[in-house]
Every structure is written in C-alpha cells, then in structure tokens.
Design a protein around this motif. Structure first.
Motif, PDB file in Angstrom:
ATOM      1  N   GLU A 508       0.697  -1.203   0.049  1.00 18.55           N
ATOM      2  CA  GLU A 508       0.064  -0.046  -0.072  1.00 18.55           C
ATOM      3  C   GLU A 508       0.866   1.176  -0.007  1.00 18.55           C
ATOM      4  N   LYS A 510       3.072   2.279  -2.030  1.00 18.95           N
ATOM      5  CA  LYS A 510       3.076   3.119  -3.292  1.00 18.95           C
ATOM      6  C   LYS A 510       1.785   4.177  -3.532  1.00 18.95           C
ATOM      7  N   HIS A 511       0.798   3.754  -2.697  1.00 19.26           N
ATOM      8  CA  HIS A 511      -0.232   4.568  -2.788  1.00 19.26           C
ATOM      9  C   HIS A 511      -0.171   5.772  -2.134  1.00 19.26           C
ATOM     10  N   GLY A 512       0.736   6.399  -1.517  1.00 16.78           N
ATOM     11  CA  GLY A 512       0.633   7.616  -0.796  1.00 16.78           C
ATOM     12  C   GLY A 512       1.971   7.933  -0.175  1.00 16.78           C
TER      13      GLY A 512
END
Ligand code: F6R
Length: 615
Positions: A508, A510-512
């Motif tokens: 997750e 790489k989503h923020g």
C-alpha cells in the motif's frame, strides 16, 4: 489514569499510602495528594503537582501522623494539572476529604446548585463537586455519612470510584464504585486497604474484595467489611485471593519495567499455555470452548472490539480465525463501534480484548453487544477486572501484571490466546485437517524457545538504536500477518520515543507514503520468509530506489535481503501465523533502546495512561 490508595488500621498510614502511590505510578499521572486524620484528630490534606516524590518533598515538614488516610494520583481530565486540582478535595466545612477516579458528567449542574446555596469551590475539577455535595446533603439533612453518600450518589451521573475520609469519624473510610474499579484488601489485623488495582495491596494481604458497580463499602475499624448498595440493601461480595506476587511488581534488576516485561515473554507464554496445551503438545483445551462449544462453532460472524495494542492483536486474531475456522471476523476500535449504531446479530460472537480489563470504550462496546443479545467473550490479563466480569466467558492471558505503559507481554499473550482459541474452534468445527492442527499446536509450544532466541538480538539492536535517534519520521512495513506487527512496532516507537512512526501494509506504500521516503527516513520492514516474501522484496527495492534506509527483520540465513538492506536482524523461522509472536520482539527492543538513547522515561511516557478508564 488516576490511582486510588487507602488505609485504615493500627499501622501508620502515610508510608503505606506513599508506597501504594508509587506502585500506581505506572498508570500515568500528573499530580498526587494525600489526606490523613492525624493523631490529634485533624484532617490534613497535602497535594503537589508532579511526581509522588514531589509530594513527599512537600510533606517533609508536615504532620503526617495518623492511621487512617486516602491518597491519589491524578491524570487530568477537567482542569489543568496543579496542586489545587489534585486530589484529595475537601469540603467547604473542612470535615470531609475525597478522592475520585472517573468522570462526573452532570458536575456543572450540581456545582451550579451548590454555588447558589453558598458553597465555595476551590478547584475547577468535576471531582470536587462530589465532596461538596456529600457534605451539603449530610449537614442539611442531619444524615450519617453513609446515608449522605447514598443520597448524593443518586444525583450523580457518570463514572466513579471514590473514597471518603471524615474528620468526625476517624475509624471509618467509605468508598463506592460505579464503572471505575476499586479493590478492598482485608488485612490480618482487621485493617483495611483500598486501591484502584491490586498492586498497592499485594504486599500486605492476599484477601481482597472486588467491588461491583453500585456497591458502597464501609471500612470501620473493629467491624467486618460492610457492603451495601445505593438503596442500602446489603451486598455479599466474595472474598478472593490475589494472584499477584511482590516480585511481579518490582523491576528485578532491569532499569525499566518495559525491558523486564520484554524479556519475560518466553516465560509468560509458557504460563499462558500451561494446562491448556496437553503434555503431548498435540491438543488444546480451553474450558470456555468446552463450555460454550455450540455457541462458538455456530457463530455466524465474530466481531473483535479493542483499543490500541489490543486492537493490533485483534487484527492477528481475525487472520487466524478466518483462515483456520472459516468464520468471518470484523475488528473494530471499541471507541468507534460504541457510537456508530453497528449491526449486531444475536448469533454474533463479540470478542473483547483488553490487558487491563478496564478500558472504558471496550466496556461500553461490550455493553452494547450484550444489549443486542450477542454472546460476549473476553480476552483479558487483569484478574477480576470489569471486562472478565461483564463477559459471558473468556480466557485470561495469564502474563502477570504489566506495569510498563507500553504494552509488550500482553500483546504476545493476547496473540497466543487468540491462536489457541482459533485452533480449538477449528478443531471442533473440523475446518482444518487433524495433522495440520497437531503440527500447529506443537509449533505453538516451541514459540517460547524461539522467543528466547529472538531476545538474543538485544545487543545488536542496542548498538543500532543510536543511529535512529535523529529521525523525526519512520515507516514500518509488513504484509499479511506481519502487517499488524508493523502497526504495533510503529505504535511502540511513537509512544515512548516521540518519533512519528507509521505502520503500513508494504504494498500500500506506493499509494501515498512512498512520497515521504528520502535518505532521512528509516524504513523498518518485516520481511520474514512466508508466502508474500518475494513481494516484500519488491517493496524493499521500491524503498531503496528512493534512497530510504532499510532495516529488515528476516528469517535466519536470509542472504537475499542482506544484500539489499542497510541492516538486517535475523529471527528464528516459524509458521507464518505465529511470526508476529517472534517479530514483535525486536521491534519492542528497538523502540525501547531508541527511547533510552533519547533520554526518555520509558515506563512513564508523557500524556499516556496505562489503563484508560475514561472515554
Ligand atoms: C500501547 C498500549 C495501549 C493499550 C490500550 C488498550 O502500548 O498499551 O494502546 O493497548 O490503551 O488497553 P487495554 O488493553 O488495557 O484495553
């Protein structure tokens, strides 16, 4: 949270009260105070902002004589930490002194009425209203103190554990409980002890009475303990034996309780599984599962409610129960669950997890589940606490008193109990093959030895810790069973070292959060060998490509990650579902050593309380 101590008997009260307050320091507090009826029958009240040692310094030249007294550590809710707001509070007449844990929700209305009648308040606390109200009620109606307490408490809305000292009746202390714990100790010489948990009492007596909600106890010298309710109906609470030993309340040579408790974990897990895993290491027997077998195996859904570290244990419980028992599980923050009108079915099983057994939000969530007709199961550490008494059944984790504010051994104890529970239900439901069940039970018995091996990383971690004291932010990554371990590792670091830390599912990132990564950012990755191992390696590559510094927890002998990470910490191999029991140890040690390097008071982190008895 606030702590209560009381004593009445033949001995000098002051040293007993001070020692008791010190035993309660772990709960977190910002001021302390003591009230004594002196040898000359005067009511002396002394208070100080800061530590119990500040109170002692304040009392150095004061009259601390007397054999009856009450004392308190305050954790501010209404009103800033100050000696005026500290307890005990005393009535306008100077006759009564009172200590209080909890929150009086309608204090403003009560206070206004008392002010209209000419009562002057000194503090801005909700607690002072209780002592003023009791004194006012008593004087204006010529009642006994017990009657006045009963009349006054009928007007009170909120949570309380209180103790009252009356200058005119130096042979008596009265205490009462509603939604806040209180324990009375029965001494061998007819003396009485009182405390918010058993730790201040343990060295004087092993006979205790845990008061129930609505109970008022009268401790009068020369008489048996009398317990009545608000309507003066006699109650008959059971006298129980405390199972806390003095050794468990001392640091035993360690500089901090937290370190002692981290190192105790192999023993704690042996205690936790003793008598529950049979000698051949192939069967689990939990009496709660035997007694409520049908209710548990027919559960349509399980809802786990908890807070903080216990919630992290719940996330691991979810994975265990879903994969082994094939029952859907939801994990809820108790504080959110209680207020959002959740759908609860009568055939749901609600599991409440709590170290202290007194967390206000978890207790409220239990109440909600019970009123919806669900079956409520407790996983608790503190014997006789409110949660085990308000659940239908449950399993104690039996890891002994946890004094360090940052939870360590309770977490691994909770995960162990949830593992045993999932295995026991799965075996009853036949959702796993017999040989898999046996292999898993056998592996669970090997965990304490593997924990001992994991504890050997202590020196390596102590050497690494100074490198990270500079950090302002840090990231903890894990997948599958290691995701809650990442959350728990991050929580440990932030609560004792005050470094901002976030736990994230590794993919997750790489989503923020990947935007945060630079060469200043330590990234702790739990990368033990499991079915997501290769994927976690890719996540490590992503961090490295952005210049992040990787500290990886790996399975012993892992050469692949050694080539990628800045530092590796090797751990013994175990089954994937038990990995949290091993991998959480180096993360606990890491948080501990970083906090020590930063000069922080590890056992008493700022603003935190051990037992969160207010919402
Ligand atoms: C963190 C910690 C807290 C507690 C939480 C719930 O180290 O100790 O997050 O886990 O306050 O407390 P219990 O388990 O007593 O309900």
């Amino acid at each position: 949270m606030c702590g209560i101590v009381g004593y009445i008997g033949q001995k000098k009260a002051y040293p007993i009260l001070i020692k008791g307050l010190k035993r309660l320091e772990y709960r977190g507090y910002d001021s302390a105070g003591v009230a004594l009826i002196s040898d000359n029958n005067e009511l002396n009240v002394y208070k100080a902002k800061g530590k119990v040692s500040d109170l002692q310094a304040h009392c150095q030249d004061k009259d601390v004589s007397g054999s009856a007294g009450i004392a308190h550590t305050r954790w501010a809710t209404h009103g800033e930490p100050s000696s005026t707001n500290a307890h005990p509070h005393y009535s306008a007449s100077g006759r009564l002194a009172l200590i209080h844990n909890g929150i009086i929700e309608n204090y403003a209305t009560l206070k206004e009425k008392l002010i209209e009648r000419g009562i002057e308040f000194r503090s801005v606390t909700d607690s002072e209203v209780l002592v003023q109200l009791i004194d006012y009620v008593q004087q204006s109606n010529s009642l006994s103190l017990l009657e006045a307490v009963q009349v006054a408490l009928r007007q009170v809305i909120g949570a309380y554990a209180i103790a009252i000292l009356d200058r005119d009746h130096p042979d008596t202390i009265i205490c009462a409980r509603q939604s806040s714990p209180l324990v009375v100790g029965l001494g061998a010489d007819g003396d009485f002890f009182l405390a918010s948990d058993a730790s201040p009492i343990a060295e004087y007596t092993d006979k205790v009475v845990y008061l129930n909600d609505g109970d008022i106890a009268v401790m009068q010298l020369g008489k048996e303990l009398q317990v009545v309710n608000l309507d003066n109906v006699e109650q008959h609470p059971k006298v129980k034996q405390i199972d806390v030993t003095l050794g468990q309340l001392e640091k035993g040579g360690y500089p901090y309780f937290m370190l002692k408790e981290i190192f105790e974990q192999p023993k704690c897990l042996r205690d936790c599984t003793r008598g529950r895993i049979n000698v051949d290491h192939d069967r689990i027997t939990l009496s709660a599962v035997i007694d409520y077998r049908d209710r548990l195996i027919s559960a349509r859904r399980i809802i786990i409610v908890a807070c903080g570290t216990s919630w992290h244990a719940g996330l691991i419980g979810k994975m265990l129960i879903e994969s082994l028992c094939r029952i859907p599980v939801e994990v809820e923050y108790a504080s959110e669950f209680r207020y959002r009108e959740p759908v609860i079915y009568p055939d749901d099983v609600v599991i409440a997890i709590s170290q202290s057994g007194e967390t206000a939000d978890t207790l409220a969530a239990i109440e909600q589940a019970r009123s919806a007709g669900a079956f409520v199961f407790g996983v608790c550490n503190a014997i006789g606490a409110s949660i085990p008494r308000q659940t239908t059944t449950g399993v104690y984790i039996h890891v002994g008193p946890e004094i360090g504010v940052a939870s360590t051994k309770a977490f691994t104890g909770q995960v162990t109990v949830l593992s045993m529970l999932a295995l026991a239900i799965a075996n009853e439901k036949r959702t796993i093959p017999g040989d898999v069940y046996k292999d898993m039970v056998a592996e669970l018995t090997r965990i304490p030895d593997k924990m001992e091996q994991a504890l050997k990383t202590n020196e390596q971690i102590e050497r690494l810790a100074p490198i990270f004291t500079y950090a302002k932010n840090s990231l903890y990554l894990g997948r599958g069973y290691n995701y809650p371990v990442a959350l728990e590792g991050a929580l440990k670091l932030k609560e004792i070292s005050y470094i901002h830390a976030e736990g994230y599912p590794a993919a997750e990132m790489k989503h923020g959060p990947i935007a945060l990564i630079d060469s200043e950012m330590p990234v702790f990755v739990i990368a033990t060998r499991d079915k997501l191992y290769e994927k976690v390696i890719s996540n490590i590559q992503e961090v490295r490509a952005r210049g992040g510094r990787v500290i990886a927890l790996v399975t012993e002998g892992d050469e692949q990650i050694r080539k990628l990470a800045d530092h590796v910490i090797e751990l013994p191999d175990t089954m994937e579902c038990f990995q949290p029991l091993i991998a959480s140890i180096p993360l606990q040690l890491l948080a501990y050593h970083i906090a020590v390097c930063k000069g922080k008071d590890v056992d008493r982190p700022r603003n935190l309380a051990k037992s969160v008895t207010v919402e």
